[in-house]
Write a protein that holds these residues in place. Sequence first.
Motif, PDB file in Angstrom:
ATOM      1  N   ALA A 110      -4.278  -0.104  61.290  1.00  0.00           N
ATOM      2  CA  ALA A 110      -4.308  -1.515  60.908  1.00  0.00           C
ATOM      3  C   ALA A 110      -3.496  -1.807  59.650  1.00  0.00           C
ATOM      4  CB  ALA A 110      -5.756  -1.970  60.703  1.00  0.00           C
ATOM      5  N   ALA A 111      -3.183  -0.770  58.885  1.00  0.00           N
ATOM      6  CA  ALA A 111      -2.434  -0.960  57.639  1.00  0.00           C
ATOM      7  C   ALA A 111      -0.929  -0.936  57.857  1.00  0.00           C
ATOM      8  CB  ALA A 111      -2.823   0.122  56.630  1.00  0.00           C
ATOM      9  N   MET A 112      -0.480  -0.630  59.060  1.00  0.00           N
ATOM     10  CA  MET A 112       0.950  -0.512  59.323  1.00  0.00           C
ATOM     11  C   MET A 112       1.523  -1.818  59.851  1.00  0.00           C
ATOM     12  SD  MET A 112       1.763   3.304  60.726  1.00  0.00           S
ATOM     13  CE  MET A 112       0.333   3.559  61.762  1.00  0.00           C
ATOM     14  N   ALA A 113       2.686  -2.180  59.340  1.00  0.00           N
ATOM     15  CA  ALA A 113       3.392  -3.352  59.831  1.00  0.00           C
ATOM     16  C   ALA A 113       4.020  -3.054  61.183  1.00  0.00           C
ATOM     17  CB  ALA A 113       4.475  -3.765  58.832  1.00  0.00           C
ATOM     18  N   VAL A 114       4.270  -4.086  61.951  1.00  0.00           N
ATOM     19  CA  VAL A 114       4.909  -3.911  63.254  1.00  0.00           C
ATOM     20  C   VAL A 114       6.263  -3.230  63.088  1.00  0.00           C
ATOM     21  CG1 VAL A 114       5.892  -5.118  65.238  1.00  0.00           C
ATOM     22  CG2 VAL A 114       3.700  -5.860  64.291  1.00  0.00           C
ATOM     23  N   SER A 115       6.985  -3.562  62.031  1.00  0.00           N
ATOM     24  CA  SER A 115       8.297  -2.950  61.791  1.00  0.00           C
ATOM     25  C   SER A 115       8.180  -1.441  61.604  1.00  0.00           C
ATOM     26  CB  SER A 115       8.966  -3.581  60.572  1.00  0.00           C
ATOM     27  OG  SER A 115       8.175  -3.403  59.412  1.00  0.00           O
ATOM     28  N   GLU A 116       7.083  -0.985  60.997  1.00  0.00           N
ATOM     29  CA  GLU A 116       6.878   0.447  60.797  1.00  0.00           C
ATOM     30  C   GLU A 116       6.577   1.143  62.117  1.00  0.00           C
ATOM     31  OE1 GLU A 116       5.114   0.400  56.253  1.00  0.00           O
ATOM     32  OE2 GLU A 116       3.743   0.120  57.932  1.00  0.00           O
ATOM     33  N   LEU A 117       5.823   0.487  62.991  1.00  0.00           N
ATOM     34  CA  LEU A 117       5.585   1.037  64.330  1.00  0.00           C
ATOM     35  C   LEU A 117       6.899   1.145  65.091  1.00  0.00           C
ATOM     36  CD1 LEU A 117       2.642   0.007  63.555  1.00  0.00           C
ATOM     37  CD2 LEU A 117       2.326  -0.368  66.006  1.00  0.00           C
ATOM     38  N   ASP A 118       7.676   0.059  65.054  1.00  0.00           N
ATOM     39  CA  ASP A 118       8.943   0.036  65.789  1.00  0.00           C
ATOM     40  C   ASP A 118       9.897   1.119  65.289  1.00  0.00           C
ATOM     41  OD1 ASP A 118       8.066  -2.093  67.298  1.00  0.00           O
ATOM     42  OD2 ASP A 118       9.102  -3.613  66.105  1.00  0.00           O
ATOM     43  N   ALA A 119       9.933   1.321  63.972  1.00  0.00           N
ATOM     44  CA  ALA A 119      10.844   2.322  63.409  1.00  0.00           C
ATOM     45  C   ALA A 119      10.495   3.720  63.909  1.00  0.00           C
ATOM     46  CB  ALA A 119      10.791   2.274  61.878  1.00  0.00           C
ATOM     47  N   GLN A 120       9.199   4.035  63.969  1.00  0.00           N
ATOM     48  CA  GLN A 120       8.795   5.363  64.432  1.00  0.00           C
ATOM     49  C   GLN A 120       9.130   5.562  65.912  1.00  0.00           C
ATOM     50  OE1 GLN A 120       5.005   7.041  62.856  1.00  0.00           O
ATOM     51  NE2 GLN A 120       4.809   5.066  61.804  1.00  0.00           N
ATOM     52  N   PHE A 121       8.876   4.544  66.727  1.00  0.00           N
ATOM     53  CA  PHE A 121       9.214   4.674  68.149  1.00  0.00           C
ATOM     54  C   PHE A 121      10.724   4.784  68.344  1.00  0.00           C
ATOM     55  CE2 PHE A 121       4.875   3.250  69.032  1.00  0.00           C
ATOM     56  CZ  PHE A 121       4.566   4.030  70.141  1.00  0.00           C
ATOM     57  N   VAL A 169      12.947  18.878  68.251  1.00  0.00           N
ATOM     58  CA  VAL A 169      11.945  19.342  67.299  1.00  0.00           C
ATOM     59  C   VAL A 169      10.794  18.345  67.300  1.00  0.00           C
ATOM     60  CG1 VAL A 169      11.473  19.956  64.910  1.00  0.00           C
ATOM     61  CG2 VAL A 169      13.722  20.451  65.903  1.00  0.00           C
ATOM     62  N   GLY A 170       9.647  18.807  67.791  1.00  0.00           N
ATOM     63  CA  GLY A 170       8.470  17.960  67.874  1.00  0.00           C
ATOM     64  C   GLY A 170       7.515  18.234  66.734  1.00  0.00           C
ATOM     65  N   SER A 171       6.241  18.424  67.070  1.00  0.00           N
ATOM     66  CA  SER A 171       5.217  18.626  66.049  1.00  0.00           C
ATOM     67  C   SER A 171       3.934  19.111  66.716  1.00  0.00           C
ATOM     68  CB  SER A 171       4.944  17.309  65.317  1.00  0.00           C
ATOM     69  OG  SER A 171       3.805  17.409  64.484  1.00  0.00           O
ATOM     70  N   THR A 172       3.123  19.817  65.937  1.00  0.00           N
ATOM     71  CA  THR A 172       1.766  20.122  66.409  1.00  0.00           C
ATOM     72  C   THR A 172       1.034  18.833  66.748  1.00  0.00           C
ATOM     73  OG1 THR A 172       1.629  22.146  65.084  1.00  0.00           O
ATOM     74  CG2 THR A 172      -0.454  21.147  65.761  1.00  0.00           C
ATOM     75  N   PHE A 173       1.381  17.747  66.026  1.00  0.00           N
ATOM     76  CA  PHE A 173       0.766  16.449  66.291  1.00  0.00           C
ATOM     77  C   PHE A 173       1.292  15.813  67.564  1.00  0.00           C
ATOM     78  CE2 PHE A 173      -0.278  15.598  61.526  1.00  0.00           C
ATOM     79  CZ  PHE A 173      -1.300  16.537  61.611  1.00  0.00           C
ATOM     80  N   GLY A 174       2.148  16.516  68.280  1.00  0.00           N
ATOM     81  CA  GLY A 174       2.537  16.105  69.620  1.00  0.00           C
ATOM     82  C   GLY A 174       1.592  16.661  70.666  1.00  0.00           C
ATOM     83  N   SER A 175       0.603  17.435  70.216  1.00  0.00           N
ATOM     84  CA  SER A 175      -0.399  18.013  71.125  1.00  0.00           C
ATOM     85  C   SER A 175      -1.820  17.735  70.659  1.00  0.00           C
ATOM     86  CB  SER A 175      -0.205  19.531  71.237  1.00  0.00           C
ATOM     87  OG  SER A 175       1.063  19.859  71.755  1.00  0.00           O
ATOM     88  N   ILE A 176      -1.980  17.418  69.371  1.00  0.00           N
ATOM     89  CA  ILE A 176      -3.304  17.165  68.803  1.00  0.00           C
ATOM     90  C   ILE A 176      -3.268  15.843  68.040  1.00  0.00           C
ATOM     91  CG2 ILE A 176      -5.075  17.977  67.196  1.00  0.00           C
ATOM     92  CD1 ILE A 176      -4.102  20.809  67.662  1.00  0.00           C
ATOM     93  N   GLY A 177      -4.081  14.890  68.470  1.00  0.00           N
ATOM     94  CA  GLY A 177      -4.174  13.627  67.754  1.00  0.00           C
ATOM     95  C   GLY A 177      -4.880  13.826  66.424  1.00  0.00           C
ATOM     96  N   PHE A 178      -4.297  13.257  65.354  1.00  0.00           N
ATOM     97  CA  PHE A 178      -4.839  13.465  64.011  1.00  0.00           C
ATOM     98  C   PHE A 178      -5.009  12.124  63.317  1.00  0.00           C
ATOM     99  CE2 PHE A 178      -4.962  14.774  59.580  1.00  0.00           C
ATOM    100  CZ  PHE A 178      -5.620  15.999  59.623  1.00  0.00           C
ATOM    101  N   PRO A 179      -6.171  11.877  62.686  1.00  0.00           N
ATOM    102  CA  PRO A 179      -6.401  10.606  61.997  1.00  0.00           C
ATOM    103  C   PRO A 179      -5.330  10.340  60.951  1.00  0.00           C
ATOM    104  CG  PRO A 179      -8.449  11.861  62.146  1.00  0.00           C
ATOM    105  CD  PRO A 179      -7.347  12.776  62.608  1.00  0.00           C
ATOM    106  N   GLY A 180      -4.875   9.095  60.895  1.00  0.00           N
ATOM    107  CA  GLY A 180      -3.852   8.723  59.937  1.00  0.00           C
ATOM    108  C   GLY A 180      -2.448   8.849  60.466  1.00  0.00           C
ATOM    109  N   TYR A 181      -2.314   9.479  61.640  1.00  0.00           N
ATOM    110  CA  TYR A 181      -1.000   9.657  62.245  1.00  0.00           C
ATOM    111  C   TYR A 181      -0.985   9.115  63.683  1.00  0.00           C
ATOM    112  CZ  TYR A 181       0.460  12.730  58.415  1.00  0.00           C
ATOM    113  OH  TYR A 181       0.813  13.232  57.184  1.00  0.00           O
ATOM    114  N   THR A 182      -1.670   8.014  63.910  1.00  0.00           N
ATOM    115  CA  THR A 182      -1.810   7.508  65.283  1.00  0.00           C
ATOM    116  C   THR A 182      -0.463   7.224  65.932  1.00  0.00           C
ATOM    117  OG1 THR A 182      -2.133   5.304  64.332  1.00  0.00           O
ATOM    118  CG2 THR A 182      -4.119   6.540  64.953  1.00  0.00           C
ATOM    119  N   VAL A 183       0.402   6.515  65.234  1.00  0.00           N
ATOM    120  CA  VAL A 183       1.695   6.148  65.815  1.00  0.00           C
ATOM    121  C   VAL A 183       2.608   7.377  65.892  1.00  0.00           C
ATOM    122  CG1 VAL A 183       3.732   4.670  65.591  1.00  0.00           C
ATOM    123  CG2 VAL A 183       1.466   3.791  64.980  1.00  0.00           C
ATOM    124  N   TYR A 184       2.622   8.166  64.840  1.00  0.00           N
ATOM    125  CA  TYR A 184       3.423   9.386  64.838  1.00  0.00           C
ATOM    126  C   TYR A 184       3.002  10.302  65.985  1.00  0.00           C
ATOM    127  CZ  TYR A 184       5.635  13.641  63.008  1.00  0.00           C
ATOM    128  OH  TYR A 184       6.399  14.778  62.858  1.00  0.00           O
TER     129      TYR A 184
END
Length: 260
Positions: free
Chosen positions: A90-101, A130-145
Amino acid sequence: MKLHDRIFLLLGGTGGIGEALVDSLARAGSRVIVASRHPENIGHREGVSPVHLDLAAIDLDQQLVRLSEAYPDIDGVIHCAGQNRFAELAAMAVSELDAQFSVNLRSAMLVARHFVPRFRKAGSGALVFVGSTFGSIGFPGYTVYCATKFGLRGFTEALRRELADTALQVVYVAPRATATEMNPEAVNELNRALGNHVDSPQAVALVILKAMENDDRRRFLGWPEKLFVVINGILPRLVDKAMLKKLPVIKRFLNTGVLQ
């Protein structure tokens, strides 16, 4: 795949793991074309050519056409670019979501879409993501990532199977926590508080190169992270419980609102 006398396009080579990859590839005898929005900031090194490329741009596909026209001998691509922010959704702006995607997932798809036909015509080529461990495990604070890295892992798996009857190589490497400048101090403190192992960019770069040389289809880094990936896939409730115990600590650092 051999690394000597190869020409790699490296995306995300101006810091952290990517910068370490530039040095490692150059030492291995590869020529490296480092793409960046600010190529003027890339220092001069033997065998390294800086070029302009904006992975978040709407016209990325057209930029890729111009780049490969200028460098027609590219026979490998390493997608090591990424953006994230450690914050509640909820603290992330739409622009920040778009940038990550745009950077983490869309650009990887467009890069593959551009180079696969060229590599197929040439009869060989390598696509390394190059991915991430967070590409297999959902972690709080990194929902969009996590969403983008889960998507990247699925994309590379499907692409590898789509190209299974060709000579093209598709490699996916998933690092765990890594000490890069992208991490704000809140994340560094969180890793210390949770006792997370943190790898150096140089160590991760060496593993990526080893995965490339061994023609690995996928490589996950770190123990016990590799075990957690397996457990999360078959018994996610166990990981849910473990995360719940860590959640108060995570939220203590999460609410700092620091950009990553």
